[in-house]
Design a protein around this motif. Structure first.
Motif, PDB file in Angstrom:
ATOM      1  N   GLY A 189      -3.361  19.844  62.146  1.00 12.82           N
ATOM      2  CA  GLY A 189      -3.670  18.860  61.036  1.00 12.82           C
ATOM      3  C   GLY A 189      -3.025  19.300  59.633  1.00 12.82           C
ATOM      4  N   ALA A 190      -3.590  20.574  59.461  1.00 10.42           N
ATOM      5  CA  ALA A 190      -3.325  21.242  58.289  1.00 10.42           C
ATOM      6  C   ALA A 190      -1.482  21.085  57.977  1.00 10.42           C
ATOM      7  N   ALA A 191      -0.912  21.734  59.016  1.00 13.07           N
ATOM      8  CA  ALA A 191       0.539  21.803  58.815  1.00 13.07           C
ATOM      9  C   ALA A 191       1.241  20.173  58.615  1.00 13.07           C
ATOM     10  N   LEU A 192       0.458  19.290  59.382  1.00 15.27           N
ATOM     11  CA  LEU A 192       1.256  17.915  59.198  1.00 15.27           C
ATOM     12  C   LEU A 192       0.896  17.342  57.859  1.00 15.27           C
ATOM     13  N   ILE A 193      -0.456  17.412  57.450  1.00 13.33           N
ATOM     14  CA  ILE A 193      -0.830  17.129  56.108  1.00 13.33           C
ATOM     15  C   ILE A 193       0.231  17.647  54.942  1.00 13.33           C
ATOM     16  N   GLY A 194       0.502  18.987  55.078  1.00 13.48           N
ATOM     17  CA  GLY A 194       1.295  19.725  54.212  1.00 13.48           C
ATOM     18  C   GLY A 194       2.623  19.169  54.373  1.00 13.48           C
ATOM     19  N   GLY A 195       3.107  18.888  55.375  1.00 13.76           N
ATOM     20  CA  GLY A 195       4.482  18.427  55.418  1.00 13.76           C
ATOM     21  C   GLY A 195       4.598  16.675  55.058  1.00 13.76           C
ATOM     22  N   ILE A 196       3.621  16.099  55.282  1.00 11.25           N
ATOM     23  CA  ILE A 196       3.639  14.738  54.962  1.00 11.25           C
ATOM     24  C   ILE A 196       3.522  14.559  53.458  1.00 11.25           C
ATOM     25  N   MET A 243       8.139  18.043  61.589  1.00 12.21           N
ATOM     26  CA  MET A 243       7.737  19.066  62.570  1.00 12.21           C
ATOM     27  C   MET A 243       6.783  20.166  62.094  1.00 12.21           C
ATOM     28  N   PRO A 244       5.441  20.021  62.631  1.00 12.75           N
ATOM     29  CA  PRO A 244       4.857  21.357  62.539  1.00 12.75           C
ATOM     30  C   PRO A 244       5.258  22.466  63.246  1.00 12.75           C
ATOM     31  N   CYS A 245       5.161  23.729  62.532  1.00 14.54           N
ATOM     32  CA  CYS A 245       5.684  24.917  63.164  1.00 14.54           C
ATOM     33  C   CYS A 245       4.810  26.200  63.097  1.00 14.54           C
ATOM     34  N   LEU A 246       4.557  26.785  64.108  1.00 19.71           N
ATOM     35  CA  LEU A 246       4.027  28.143  64.186  1.00 19.71           C
ATOM     36  C   LEU A 246       4.615  28.820  65.225  1.00 19.71           C
ATOM     37  N   ASN A 247       5.540  29.643  65.066  1.00 20.95           N
ATOM     38  CA  ASN A 247       6.252  30.331  65.854  1.00 20.95           C
ATOM     39  C   ASN A 247       6.976  29.563  66.972  1.00 20.95           C
ATOM     40  N   GLU A 248       7.863  28.741  66.463  1.00 31.15           N
ATOM     41  CA  GLU A 248       8.628  27.938  67.619  1.00 31.15           C
ATOM     42  C   GLU A 248      10.290  28.091  67.616  1.00 31.15           C
ATOM     43  N   ALA A 249      10.452  29.473  67.699  1.00 31.56           N
ATOM     44  CA  ALA A 249      11.758  29.932  67.634  1.00 31.56           C
ATOM     45  C   ALA A 249      12.637  29.435  68.547  1.00 31.56           C
ATOM     46  N   VAL A 295       7.828   8.299  57.581  1.00 37.93           N
ATOM     47  CA  VAL A 295       7.724   9.695  57.915  1.00 37.93           C
ATOM     48  C   VAL A 295       7.658   9.338  59.578  1.00 37.93           C
ATOM     49  N   ILE A 296       8.473  10.266  60.301  1.00 39.12           N
ATOM     50  CA  ILE A 296       8.288  10.124  61.946  1.00 39.12           C
ATOM     51  C   ILE A 296       7.917  11.959  62.084  1.00 39.12           C
ATOM     52  N   MET A 297       6.749  12.116  62.733  1.00 43.01           N
ATOM     53  CA  MET A 297       6.046  13.376  63.223  1.00 43.01           C
ATOM     54  C   MET A 297       6.317  13.615  64.512  1.00 43.01           C
ATOM     55  N   GLY A 298       6.448  14.742  64.953  1.00 40.58           N
ATOM     56  CA  GLY A 298       6.551  15.218  66.296  1.00 40.58           C
ATOM     57  C   GLY A 298       6.596  16.692  66.522  1.00 40.58           C
ATOM     58  N   ASP A 299       6.078  17.062  67.625  1.00 43.54           N
ATOM     59  CA  ASP A 299       5.992  18.803  67.788  1.00 43.54           C
ATOM     60  C   ASP A 299       7.474  19.367  68.064  1.00 43.54           C
ATOM     61  N   ALA A 300       7.386  20.679  67.662  1.00 44.08           N
ATOM     62  CA  ALA A 300       8.670  21.241  67.666  1.00 44.08           C
ATOM     63  C   ALA A 300       8.931  22.158  69.040  1.00 44.08           C
ATOM     64  N   ASP A 301       8.466  21.820  70.018  1.00 48.97           N
ATOM     65  CA  ASP A 301       8.378  22.302  71.389  1.00 48.97           C
ATOM     66  C   ASP A 301       9.385  21.668  72.177  1.00 48.97           C
ATOM     67  N   ASP A 302      10.198  20.764  71.948  1.00 46.94           N
ATOM     68  CA  ASP A 302      11.385  20.185  72.490  1.00 46.94           C
ATOM     69  C   ASP A 302      10.536  19.319  73.804  1.00 46.94           C
ATOM     70  N   VAL A 321      12.063  18.077  57.666  1.00 44.53           N
ATOM     71  CA  VAL A 321      11.045  18.881  56.874  1.00 44.53           C
ATOM     72  C   VAL A 321      10.215  19.731  58.062  1.00 44.53           C
ATOM     73  N   ILE A 322      10.278  21.032  57.965  1.00 46.97           N
ATOM     74  CA  ILE A 322       9.473  22.115  58.710  1.00 46.97           C
ATOM     75  C   ILE A 322       8.356  22.240  57.862  1.00 46.97           C
ATOM     76  N   ALA A 323       7.016  22.162  58.728  1.00 42.83           N
ATOM     77  CA  ALA A 323       5.768  22.215  58.017  1.00 42.83           C
ATOM     78  C   ALA A 323       5.209  23.729  58.899  1.00 42.83           C
ATOM     79  N   ASP A 324       5.768  24.937  57.944  1.00 40.65           N
ATOM     80  CA  ASP A 324       5.327  26.106  58.577  1.00 40.65           C
ATOM     81  C   ASP A 324       4.068  26.454  58.435  1.00 40.65           C
ATOM     82  N   ASN A 325       3.455  27.056  59.505  1.00 42.57           N
ATOM     83  CA  ASN A 325       2.016  27.363  59.379  1.00 42.57           C
ATOM     84  C   ASN A 325       1.726  28.906  59.456  1.00 42.57           C
ATOM     85  N   GLY A 326       2.881  29.383  58.870  1.00 39.86           N
ATOM     86  CA  GLY A 326       3.005  30.974  58.958  1.00 39.86           C
ATOM     87  C   GLY A 326       3.789  31.760  60.082  1.00 39.86           C
ATOM     88  N   SER A 327       4.703  31.160  60.502  1.00 38.42           N
ATOM     89  CA  SER A 327       5.494  31.738  61.596  1.00 38.42           C
ATOM     90  C   SER A 327       5.921  33.185  61.279  1.00 38.42           C
TER      91      SER A 327
END
Length: 400
Positions: free
Chosen positions: A78-85, A18-24, A93-100, A48-54
């Motif tokens: 894309g950068a977050a997902l590449i890092g997570g992958i 899951m790519p993440c940027l301030n998804e608390a 791998v299954i990817m998806g947004d962390a916004d529910d 895996v949470i690919a954090d983009n600087g939260s």
């Protein structure tokens, strides 16, 4: 089956990224859904949470819920997902947004298709169901249908929802594509490159719920839509250059050839030397588009951006700088000869007044042939520069 945490060395079959940027606001529920699926299935998996600087504490929430946090300094979806992958341990791998908005509890269809051996499994929100308010009307009725339609036309991936963010794939196969885009167009890049590489792509229905966050999404409709379209066009030089160029060339030069001899009347409308000038210009534009296609194809195949066909290899091997220059010179000289003949004919009358229509009928083909001849010569040299063999540069030796 066990849910694998950060310090567990168990072999992992599936990584949920899951790519993440301030998804608390929504991160915990997404992790809990994915974790619930893993714990209730026969899949050994990790999250895996690919954090983009939260800056809202998302990292602590992820760790508290058993997910592994991978910091990704470069900003962008894309950068977050590449890092997570790249950090994933799973075979799949299954990817998806962390916004529910995606249902991480319903990953079974994706896993089943991956286990069957498919390289990329796309979700289809239009087949599975979109909750009211989950997708803006602009995206639902214009953006997604248009961009997905263009993607299907250009690349024929066999999927109808080109931009679904919930998708699964064989990690090594996707890494082999060398995905590079850092922004939202990453979603298109994955499907485009997988299609060009002839990967096995399938689609399964999935649902889309309304975004669970109180803040606006990171997506910018027009800006990101244009980036998706630009990417599709850049990886489809046939549609960007070749097909429009062929149409313009055939229509322009065909019409110019007729009007160079005689005016024509169609449906009571006359076409004469003015149309001849515009038709010639259209033909030159079409010819230039074909040259751009050829140069783009040369560069893209050399750098590995686009695959090569046996037909292209045969033509490319037979085309040389010298042959291109000869063809260009012949076209240029032919145009020059037409011009000289016209001037000589004018001189035979004592360089007196010219018939405007007759002059344009001679001058226009002459100019057209000289232009395309010169373009052919320049293209041949440029193509030769693009294909100069080079050795890999040795690594620089650091100064003592």
């Amino acid at each position: 089956m066990p849910f694998v945490t950060e310090n567990d060395n168990t072999d992992v079959e599936l990584t949920v990224v899951m790519p993440c940027l301030n998804e608390a606001e929504t991160l915990e529920v997404c992790i809990q859904k994915a974790r619930g699926y893993l714990e209730g299935s026969d899949v050994v998996g990790e999250i895996v949470i690919a954090d983009n600087g939260s800056t809202d504490g998302s990292q602590e929430i992820a760790r508290r819920n058993g997910a592994r946090v991978v910091p990704v300094p470069m900003r962008g979806y894309g950068a977050a997902l590449i890092g997570g992958i790249n950090a994933a341990r799973g075979t799949y791998v299954i990817m998806g947004d962390a916004d529910d908005s995606y249902n991480f509890a319903g990953l079974a269809p994706f896993v089943a298709k991956l286990r069957e051996g498919h390289d990329l499994v796309m979700g289809n929100r239009f087949a599975g169901g979109i909750d009211p308010g989950a997708m803006p009307p602009l995206h639902k009725y214009l953006g997604n249908p248009v961009l997905s339609g263009i993607g299907r036309l250009f690349f024929r991936p066999g999927v109808r929802d080109f931009h679904c963010g919930l998708r699964g794939f064989n990690r090594e196969r996707i890494q082999a594509l060398g995905l590079q885009t850092s922004g939202m167009e990453f979603a298109s890049e994955m499907v485009v490159k997988a299609s060009l590489a002839k990967y096995d792509i399938v689609e399964v229905p999935t649902t889309l719920a309304k975004d669970g966050r109180s803040r606006p999404p990171h997506l910018r409709s027009w800006h990101d839509g244009w980036r998706h379209l630009r990417f599709l066009l850049m990886f489809a030089p046939r549609w960007l250059f070749l097909y429009p160029g062929i149409v313009a060339l055939v229509v322009g030069f065909g019409l110019a050839a007729v009007l160079s001899v005689t005016p024509i009347v169609v449906g009571g409308v006359g076409f004469d030397v003015s149309t001849l000038v515009y038709a010639s210009a259209l033909g030159v534009i079409g010819y230039q588009a074909l040259l751009f296609w050829w140069l783009t194809k040369m560069y893209a195949t050399r750098e590995g951006f686009l695959p090569t066909s046996s037909t292209y290899r045969t033509v490319a091997e037979g085309w040389t700088l010298e042959r291109g220059v000869i063809i260009g010179v012949v076209l240029f000289v032919l145009g020059l000869v037409i011009g000289v003949v016209h001037v000589v004919g004018w001189g035979s009358t004592g360089f007196g007044p010219l018939d405007a229509r007759a002059a344009i009928r001679a001058a226009t083909p002459s100019a057209m042939l000289m232009i395309i001849g010169f373009q052919t010569i320049m293209m041949s040299f440029f193509g030769a520069i693009l294909t100069i063999p080079v050795r890999t540069r040795p690594a620089e030796v650091p100064a003592a």
